[in-house]
Motif scaffolding. Structure first.
Motif, short mmCIF file in Angstrom:
data_model
loop_
_atom_site.label_atom_id
_atom_site.label_comp_id
_atom_site.label_asym_id
_atom_site.label_seq_id
_atom_site.Cartn_x
_atom_site.Cartn_y
_atom_site.Cartn_z
N GLU A 1 4.78 8.09 5.41
CA GLU A 1 5.14 7.68 5.83
C GLU A 1 6.11 6.01 5.25
O GLU A 1 6.53 5.07 4.90
N GLU B 1 4.91 3.53 6.27
CA GLU B 1 4.41 2.07 5.50
C GLU B 1 3.63 2.03 3.41
O GLU B 1 3.80 0.72 3.23
N GLN B 2 4.67 3.52 3.79
CA GLN B 2 4.37 3.62 2.01
C GLN B 2 5.34 3.14 1.06
O GLN B 2 5.29 2.98 0.50
#
Length: 114
Positions: free
Chosen positions: A7, A9-10
């Motif tokens: 993702e 965000e990761q």
């Protein structure tokens, strides 16, 4: 090589961790050798608490793992991490850091943690 997707965000979190030169260097070094905290302290000329903080941040996301050998804790790159394929791709883009280990050995500071 098939790279697994993570993702955004990761990915942003990994980039933030690697925005610190010490952490990026540590992970690149761990790509080819395992290290104990005292070796990182010697390589980076930093305090043990500062190095431990860097290690904790990398451990918190699962990028590095630890193994106890007697009184020593040895750190290695966690190749089972869900982020490893992403990180591996990034690490291929930066130069090898083995010269830091060589400098440590030449100074007689490479520690045998066996």
């Amino acid at each position: 090589m098939q790279m697994s997707n993570i993702e955004i965000e990761q990915a942003a979190h990994i980039f933030k961790l690697f925005g610190d030169k010490t952490r990026l260097s540590m992970v690149k070094m761990l790509e080819s050798h395992d290290y104990c905290v005292c070796e990182f302290v010697a390589v980076f000329k930093a305090s043990q608490p500062a190095i431990s903080q860097h290690i904790r941040k990398l451990k918190d996301v699962g990028l590095i793992s630890e193994t106890r050998r007697g009184q020593w804790i040895i750190y290695s790159l966690n190749k089972q991490s869900e982020y490893y394929p992403f990180v591996q791709h990034l690490l291929q883009q930066i130069p090898n850091q083995d010269y830091l280990l060589k400098e440590l050995e030449e100074q007689g500071l490479r520690i045998s943690c066996d």
